[in-house]
Each structure stands twice: as C-alpha cells, then as structure tokens.
Design a protein around this motif. Structure first.
Motif, PDB file in Angstrom:
ATOM      1  N   LEU A   1       1.312   2.421 -10.796  1.00 62.10           N
ATOM      2  CA  LEU A   1       0.470   1.880  -9.729  1.00 62.10           C
ATOM      3  C   LEU A   1      -0.499   0.830 -10.265  1.00 62.10           C
ATOM      4  O   LEU A   1      -1.179   1.043 -11.265  1.00 62.10           O
ATOM      5  CB  LEU A   1      -0.324   3.020  -9.081  1.00 62.10           C
ATOM      6  CG  LEU A   1      -1.197   2.674  -7.886  1.00 62.10           C
ATOM      7  CD1 LEU A   1      -0.353   2.273  -6.683  1.00 62.10           C
ATOM      8  CD2 LEU A   1      -2.104   3.863  -7.520  1.00 62.10           C
TER       9      LEU A   1
ATOM     10  N   TYR B   1      -3.759  10.440  -1.568  1.00 62.99           N
ATOM     11  CA  TYR B   1      -2.343  10.474  -1.185  1.00 62.99           C
ATOM     12  C   TYR B   1      -1.604  11.528  -2.003  1.00 62.99           C
ATOM     13  O   TYR B   1      -1.674  11.521  -3.232  1.00 62.99           O
ATOM     14  CB  TYR B   1      -1.680   9.126  -1.428  1.00 62.99           C
ATOM     15  CG  TYR B   1      -2.216   7.998  -0.579  1.00 62.99           C
ATOM     16  CD1 TYR B   1      -1.618   7.685   0.633  1.00 62.99           C
ATOM     17  CD2 TYR B   1      -3.303   7.246  -0.990  1.00 62.99           C
ATOM     18  CE1 TYR B   1      -2.107   6.656   1.419  1.00 62.99           C
ATOM     19  CE2 TYR B   1      -3.796   6.207  -0.209  1.00 62.99           C
ATOM     20  CZ  TYR B   1      -3.192   5.922   0.995  1.00 62.99           C
ATOM     21  OH  TYR B   1      -3.680   4.903   1.767  1.00 62.99           O
TER      22      TYR B   1
ATOM     23  N   TYR C   1      -6.707   1.025  -5.708  1.00 60.12           N
ATOM     24  CA  TYR C   1      -5.864   2.215  -5.817  1.00 60.12           C
ATOM     25  C   TYR C   1      -5.808   2.676  -7.276  1.00 60.12           C
ATOM     26  O   TYR C   1      -5.672   1.853  -8.183  1.00 60.12           O
ATOM     27  CB  TYR C   1      -4.441   1.912  -5.337  1.00 60.12           C
ATOM     28  CG  TYR C   1      -4.358   1.538  -3.878  1.00 60.12           C
ATOM     29  CD1 TYR C   1      -4.063   2.491  -2.913  1.00 60.12           C
ATOM     30  CD2 TYR C   1      -4.583   0.224  -3.465  1.00 60.12           C
ATOM     31  CE1 TYR C   1      -4.000   2.152  -1.575  1.00 60.12           C
ATOM     32  CE2 TYR C   1      -4.518  -0.122  -2.125  1.00 60.12           C
ATOM     33  CZ  TYR C   1      -4.218   0.845  -1.183  1.00 60.12           C
ATOM     34  OH  TYR C   1      -4.154   0.506   0.139  1.00 60.12           O
TER      35      TYR C   1
ATOM     36  N   LYS D   1      -7.135   5.888  -2.672  1.00 52.81           N
ATOM     37  CA  LYS D   1      -7.523   4.559  -2.159  1.00 52.81           C
ATOM     38  C   LYS D   1      -9.031   4.564  -1.961  1.00 52.81           C
ATOM     39  O   LYS D   1      -9.553   5.320  -1.146  1.00 52.81           O
ATOM     40  CB  LYS D   1      -6.830   4.249  -0.833  1.00 52.81           C
ATOM     41  CG  LYS D   1      -7.296   2.895  -0.261  1.00 52.81           C
ATOM     42  CD  LYS D   1      -6.472   2.429   0.924  1.00 52.81           C
ATOM     43  CE  LYS D   1      -6.816   3.169   2.187  1.00 52.81           C
ATOM     44  NZ  LYS D   1      -6.155   2.592   3.384  1.00 52.81           N
ATOM     45  N   ARG D   2      -9.704   3.735  -2.720  1.00 50.74           N
ATOM     46  CA  ARG D   2     -11.158   3.618  -2.578  1.00 50.74           C
ATOM     47  C   ARG D   2     -11.440   2.377  -1.736  1.00 50.74           C
ATOM     48  O   ARG D   2     -11.041   1.265  -2.091  1.00 50.74           O
ATOM     49  CB  ARG D   2     -11.809   3.528  -3.947  1.00 50.74           C
ATOM     50  CG  ARG D   2     -13.313   3.491  -3.883  1.00 50.74           C
ATOM     51  CD  ARG D   2     -13.942   4.022  -5.164  1.00 50.74           C
ATOM     52  NE  ARG D   2     -15.385   3.813  -5.213  1.00 50.74           N
ATOM     53  CZ  ARG D   2     -16.267   4.554  -4.552  1.00 50.74           C
ATOM     54  NH1 ARG D   2     -15.854   5.552  -3.796  1.00 50.74           N
ATOM     55  NH2 ARG D   2     -17.561   4.322  -4.652  1.00 50.74           N
TER      56      ARG D   2
ATOM     57  N   PHE E   1      -2.617   9.751  -5.592  1.00 49.06           N
ATOM     58  CA  PHE E   1      -3.178   8.406  -5.586  1.00 49.06           C
ATOM     59  C   PHE E   1      -4.477   8.447  -4.783  1.00 49.06           C
ATOM     60  O   PHE E   1      -4.602   9.228  -3.826  1.00 49.06           O
ATOM     61  CB  PHE E   1      -2.223   7.407  -4.930  1.00 49.06           C
ATOM     62  CG  PHE E   1      -0.986   7.120  -5.736  1.00 49.06           C
ATOM     63  CD1 PHE E   1      -0.914   7.430  -7.081  1.00 49.06           C
ATOM     64  CD2 PHE E   1       0.116   6.519  -5.132  1.00 49.06           C
ATOM     65  CE1 PHE E   1       0.233   7.167  -7.826  1.00 49.06           C
ATOM     66  CE2 PHE E   1       1.264   6.248  -5.866  1.00 49.06           C
ATOM     67  CZ  PHE E   1       1.321   6.576  -7.213  1.00 49.06           C
TER      68      PHE E   1
ATOM     69  N   THR F   1       0.861  -1.176   0.000  1.00 46.56           N
ATOM     70  CA  THR F   1       0.000   0.000   0.000  1.00 46.56           C
ATOM     71  C   THR F   1       0.901   1.232   0.000  1.00 46.56           C
ATOM     72  O   THR F   1       2.097   1.121   0.321  1.00 46.56           O
ATOM     73  CB  THR F   1      -0.881   0.040   1.258  1.00 46.56           C
ATOM     74  OG1 THR F   1      -0.023   0.175   2.405  1.00 46.56           O
ATOM     75  CG2 THR F   1      -1.706  -1.232   1.387  1.00 46.56           C
ATOM     76  N   PRO F   2       0.362   2.404  -0.336  1.00 47.03           N
ATOM     77  CA  PRO F   2       1.201   3.598  -0.268  1.00 47.03           C
ATOM     78  C   PRO F   2       1.798   3.838   1.117  1.00 47.03           C
ATOM     79  O   PRO F   2       2.907   4.350   1.235  1.00 47.03           O
ATOM     80  CB  PRO F   2       0.238   4.715  -0.668  1.00 47.03           C
ATOM     81  CG  PRO F   2      -0.731   4.056  -1.582  1.00 47.03           C
ATOM     82  CD  PRO F   2      -0.933   2.679  -0.994  1.00 47.03           C
TER      83      PRO F   2
ATOM     84  N   ARG G   1      -1.890  12.416   3.648  1.00 42.02           N
ATOM     85  CA  ARG G   1      -3.179  11.785   3.326  1.00 42.02           C
ATOM     86  C   ARG G   1      -4.339  12.739   3.620  1.00 42.02           C
ATOM     87  O   ARG G   1      -4.346  13.410   4.650  1.00 42.02           O
ATOM     88  CB  ARG G   1      -3.334  10.491   4.136  1.00 42.02           C
ATOM     89  CG  ARG G   1      -2.291   9.434   3.772  1.00 42.02           C
ATOM     90  CD  ARG G   1      -2.409   8.215   4.672  1.00 42.02           C
ATOM     91  NE  ARG G   1      -2.040   8.513   6.031  1.00 42.02           N
ATOM     92  CZ  ARG G   1      -2.435   7.799   7.089  1.00 42.02           C
ATOM     93  NH1 ARG G   1      -3.230   6.756   6.932  1.00 42.02           N
ATOM     94  NH2 ARG G   1      -2.052   8.140   8.299  1.00 42.02           N
TER      95      ARG G   1
ATOM     96  N   SER H   1      -4.243   6.172  -9.782  1.00 39.76           N
ATOM     97  CA  SER H   1      -3.528   7.449  -9.827  1.00 39.76           C
ATOM     98  C   SER H   1      -4.344   8.436 -10.645  1.00 39.76           C
ATOM     99  O   SER H   1      -5.007   8.049 -11.612  1.00 39.76           O
ATOM    100  CB  SER H   1      -2.134   7.270 -10.437  1.00 39.76           C
ATOM    101  OG  SER H   1      -2.222   6.943 -11.808  1.00 39.76           O
TER     102      SER H   1
ATOM    103  N   ASP I   1     -12.590   7.382   1.682  1.00 36.12           N
ATOM    104  CA  ASP I   1     -11.538   7.163   0.698  1.00 36.12           C
ATOM    105  C   ASP I   1     -10.392   8.134   0.986  1.00 36.12           C
ATOM    106  O   ASP I   1     -10.619   9.239   1.490  1.00 36.12           O
ATOM    107  CB  ASP I   1     -12.066   7.395  -0.717  1.00 36.12           C
ATOM    108  CG  ASP I   1     -13.074   6.328  -1.131  1.00 36.12           C
ATOM    109  OD1 ASP I   1     -13.128   5.272  -0.481  1.00 36.12           O
ATOM    110  OD2 ASP I   1     -13.806   6.560  -2.115  1.00 36.12           O
TER     111      ASP I   1
ATOM    112  N   GLY J   1      -2.480  -1.781  -5.257  1.00 39.74           N
ATOM    113  CA  GLY J   1      -1.563  -0.991  -4.449  1.00 39.74           C
ATOM    114  C   GLY J   1      -0.099  -1.329  -4.669  1.00 39.74           C
ATOM    115  O   GLY J   1       0.771  -0.627  -4.166  1.00 39.74           O
TER     116      GLY J   1
END
Lengths: 212, 366
Positions: free
Chosen positions: B301, B178, B50, B231-232, B229, A148-149, B190, B52, B175, B305
C-alpha cells in the motif's frame, strides 16, 4: 425562472467538484507476452525496432479517422495513454505495464497499440517514418478505479501473444520471437511527397526529351 | 513516504530473560517476552493518507497440550490442560475468539491454525468446516498444540480510541479501518470510532461498522497473520504503538485463491526476500512464473491509496527475460528483493493458484 438558473448552476458546480476529486486509474499492460511465439514489432524493412528509434504507444483516437492510412495525418487525434521507446531484451520486443495510469477519457474504450518508427516520442508523430496499428479481438474495454480501498486501481490488460487485427502495417510470418510473427510498420507517401515524386518524374521526362 | 516501523523488541525481551535468570535462586519464574512496534502515520495535507497496520504479537498462550486422539473435529488431549468452556467466546460477528496452533517440531502441520469452537478440560472442538468436518488428516496423536486468543480491534487501537484517530458522529467524519474478507474476494469491511455528540442517542461511543451505528465491534477479531488498512482523513502525524507478547511459534498462513491481506507474525523488519513468501519451487508460498501475468502479485500500500506491485519472476529462458527474483510489475529487469516490509505492516497477496500456505518460522529464538 431565476430560481431555476441558480439551481442549474449549483448542480453543474457539484458535478465539477466530483470530477476533480475522483481519479481514473488503471494498471495498463501492453505489448506482447513473454513466451515462445511472441510478436515482434518491426520497421518498414522487417527489422526489429531498436531502443530510442521507435515508440510503441497504447491509446485511442479522440476522433476516429475516416480510414486508417499509414500517414501521419491518421494520428492527428491520437491520445497516447502510455508509451515506451525501449525494446528489451530483444529488438522489436515490448511487454510492459504502466502502473497507476490516469485513463480519464478512455474508460469504456477498447484501445489500440500504435507503433511509430523513426521517433522516440509519439508527440513527434508527424516525423515518423513508418506506422503500424493493431488490436486483438479478445480485448475488453479499459476500466479504472479511484485508487482507494473502496475503489482500487484496476488492471487493464493488453499484452497479447499475437495480434489478430492489423489496421496498419503488415504481418511478417515467422519473424517474431521463437516461432512468432512480426508486424512491420508501413508508410504511404503524403500528398506532398506524391507531388515531389511527380515533379521529379516530370523533370526526368523533360531531360529525356531534350537528350533525344 | 514510507510507513516506518520502529522495533524495540529485544530490549524488553532481554529484560524478561534477565528477570528469569535473577530469580532462579529464589524461585523459578518465567515470563512472556513482550515488545512493541511503532507505526508512523504521516500528516494529511489535502488528500487522505492510507497506511497498513498489523499486530505482530499475540495476547499470551492460554494453554498447551499433547494430542491423545482425534475424532472428527474433536481433539482429545493427554491431560486435563484447560478450564472447561474457557475458549467458547465469540467476537462481534460471531467468530471464535480462540485458536489453536500446532507446534509439533518439524512436522508438516507445524504452524497450522484452527479456530476453537468449544472445549472441555481435556478436549478441544475446532472448526473443521474447511476440512470436511474432520481434522484427523492434519492433526494426530502426539502432536503438540497451544491455545491463543485472537487479537481484536481494541488491541490495536484501544477500547477508547487511544491514539486519537479522527472520530466523529459517523463514518464520514472519522478515520476508517479497513478489514479484508478472508474469502479471496477482496472486499473490505469498514470500521470507525464513533463519538456520539448526542449523549448516546445516536449509537453511543465506540468502535462501529459503517452502516451500523449501534453494534460494538471493539472485540472484532483479527487473525494473527492478517492486518488492516487505515484511512486518515485529516490531522497531523500519529504514532501508533502496538504491543503484545512476542511470538516464537511457526505459523502456516493460508493463501486462498484471490486476495489475502496478510502480515508477518514476527515483530521484525523484513524485505520481500526475507519474508519467505517464495519458497524456491516448493508447493508452498506464492506462485512464480515468467511475468506478472503468471505469478501471484504482492501489493504494498502507498500512502495515496494506490499500490506498488511485485511478483517473484522465474525466467524460463535462462535469464534472457530478466532472470529470477522479485520484480516490480512492468519492469522485468530490476531486482526488488530488498523492498522493505516494515514490522507491523501488512501486504496483499493476489494468489492465482488453488490455495497454498505461506510457512513462516520465527527468525529468532526466545
């Protein structure tokens, strides 16, 4: 007392959930480097290993053997994290990366590179005709991330121009690529093979006595 | 799954040009060509997804000028081209919201981007902290420049979470966006869209940083050549539409040592090859070597992830070890020049050199 038991069970369950949800991923580079002086992996006769007839595996021992002996039993507890049976573009040459490799169980360990000649999958190690096992003193332990990031996949690098720790196999000076050395597999006959050899010698001795 | 971007730039651009032509007889009118890009965020099944995202557009030129002289960090222009104090606004972290781009045709500094600190009617003070406080070495008399406003978080996602990203009381139920640091270390800040279920008692609604429920980050700036980025954490597929003014300026994107989250500033699908990251032996662009250990690494990406990793290989052994070109880490032989980098996406470059620029030129003319 019962309360304590319930709490303990809950705690253990939580731990299991955490371990299921987290991955241990790394980009695992292994073999030699693409440069003059690179090491080549050789068979028992000092000939570069060929694709499909040998396998180079990076891994670790789940239970370290008492001594490293060039027999298949040494590898009974071998855990292969990644491996290849492709030697390209030269016989005996391996320099590759296994991306996003799950290394659960190996994090924190310094791996070994094992070479098995005569087979193309380390699962068949008992049928191998030769073994070598190497490390480098410069290697660090395997690291990992969750992918993950926040916890990206790490790089764990074990590509080395020359290996300074040869647990099994023999160094063959000058038989590598462009001035490099080779590392040849070796084999020690299993006890059963010793018995067979002894039997053959005994039969030979009997035959010789009869001829006399 | 691949992050797909649908590009509908040219229809809108054509409209703008046609509109201008039709108006010539009555009045000379020009308009900025605008466009949009759609990023598809796939549905989440069990694990987070994930993607971008970048904004390959800008918010319109705020002014342009010709340089008369440069003293330290102050650029004096040849005319009174600006409204005094118009470019002094800062974002939620105190960073400038305006920048200049050097547009001198074919000059070595064409595409150079510098932050604006303040301005008068005929001068601009820029952030020269990375140049020893003096920009006279990179900008000189007769250079031309334009002033633009940075894109901000709400330009991508709307001031009120227009695309319905998951939004909850805190970051654990939302969500996550990043944003990578620009110092090469590769750490992420974040952000999330907070919906306060307690009528403002716990920070109110809006864009927030993880760990700070109160500060509004809707105007957090995003560099024109960067990305984010997402994240859902749950939910169905989303179409995320990014709009803006189409850029035709060349841009020099700095590659600092370490990790750089960057994107093309042009709204057009690219490949590793056509991005121009590798510039054939020049001192610009990514570092290329015999293998991934001696080259800059480009990270693309994946939806889970993890990253697919690529590098530009220069085979010092005349083709024996895989030849020249883009390769995936771990495979020296298979060409990867045609790996797609969709418009409106972003990549990470891990630069192993001491610092370079990625020079991009508009792949079209407006």
């Amino acid at each position: 007392m019962n309360k304590y038991k319930i709490l303990t069970c809950t705690f253990l369950f939580s731990g299991i959930v955490v371990s299921v949800n987290s991955q241990s991923l790394t980009n695992l580079g292994y073999g030699t480097q693409i440069a003059s002086g690179a090491t080549l992996f050789l068979d028992n006769s000092n000939v570069g290993l060929t694709s499909g007839n040998a396998v180079v595996s990076i891994g670790y021992f789940s239970s370290l053997p008492g001594a490293f002996v060039a027999t298949s039993s040494t590898f009974d507890s071998w855990v292969s994290l990644a491996e290849t049976s492709t030697f390209s573009p030269l016989n005996g040459f391996v320099s590759t990366v296994s991306n996003n490799t799950d290394v659960a169980g190996a994090v924190g360990l310094v791996p070994y590179i094992a070479v098995f000649s005569g087979i193309n999958d380390s699962v068949n190690y008992s049928s191998a005709t030769g073994f070598s096992l190497v490390q480098s003193s410069t290697w660090s332990a395997i690291t990992a991330g969750s992918g993950t990031p926040e916890s990206p996949v790490t790089d764990s690098e074990y590509r080395t121009l020359s290996f300074d720790t040869i647990h099994l196999g023999s160094l063959q000076t000058g038989l590598g690529f462009s001035g490099g050395d080779g590392i040849a597999t070796e084999v020690v006959p299993e006890p059963s093979a010793f018995a067979a050899i002894a039997g053959v010698l005994a039969l030979g001795a009997v035959g010789a006595r009869r001829r006399r | 799954m691949k992050d797909s971007a649908k590009l509908t730039l040219w229809g809108l651009t054509s409209f703008a040009i046609l509109f201008s032509a039709a108006s010539v007889t009555a009045q000379s009118v020009t308009t900025d060509p605008v466009g949009y890009v759609t990023n598809e965020i796939p549905a989440v099944s069990s694990e987070p997804v994930y993607v971008s995202v970048s904004r390959p557009f800008h918010s319109g030129d705020q002014g342009s000028a010709t340089v008369a002289s440069v003293t330290g960090s102050i650029i004096t222009t040849s005319s009174s081209a600006f409204e005094a104090g118009a470019f002094s606004a800062v974002d939620s972290l105190g960073a400038s919201l305006y920048y200049i781009v050097v547009t001198t045709p074919d000059a070595t500094n064409e595409g150079l981007v510098l932050d604006v600190v303040s301005n008068t009617a005929d001068s601009i003070t820029v952030d020269a902290s990375g140049l020893g406080g003096d920009v006279s070495g990179v900008i000189s008399a007769n250079d031309t420049l334009i002033v633009r406003k940075y894109s901000v978080l709400s330009d991508l996602f709307g001031a009120s979470n227009d695309f319905d990203l998951n939004s909850g009381q805190d970051d654990t139920s939302s969500d996550i966006i990043y944003v990578m640091s620009n110092d090469g270390v590769g750490t992420f800040s974040r952000y999330y869209y907070q919906t306060d279920a307690f009528s403002g008692l716990f920070g109110g609604d809006g864009w927030r940083a993880v760990g700070d429920i109160n500060t509004d980050h809707s105007n957090l700036r995003l560099a024109p050549d960067s990305g984010v980025f997402i994240k859902r954490i749950s939910g169905g597929a989303l179409s995320l539409v990014t709009t803006g003014v189409v850029s035709d300026a060349d841009i020099l994107t700095p590659l600092v040592p370490g990790f750089n989250l960057i994107s093309s500033t042009y709204a057009i699908d690219s490949t590793l090859s056509t991005l121009g990251l590798y510039s054939n032996g020049s001192t610009e662009g990514v570092v290329s070597g015999q293998d991934d250990q001696t080259s800059d690494i480009v990270y693309v990406l994946n939806p889970d992830g993890t990253y697919a990793r690529y590098y530009y290989q220069t085979d010092a052994f005349g083709g024996l070890f895989g030849g020249d070109g883009w390769r995936a880490v771990g495979d020296i032989n298979t060409p990867k020049d045609s790996v797609e980098i969709p418009a409106g996406s972003a990549i990470i470059v891990n630069h192993i050199g001491s610092g370079n620029n990625w020079a991009t030129a508009a792949p079209y003319s407006l």
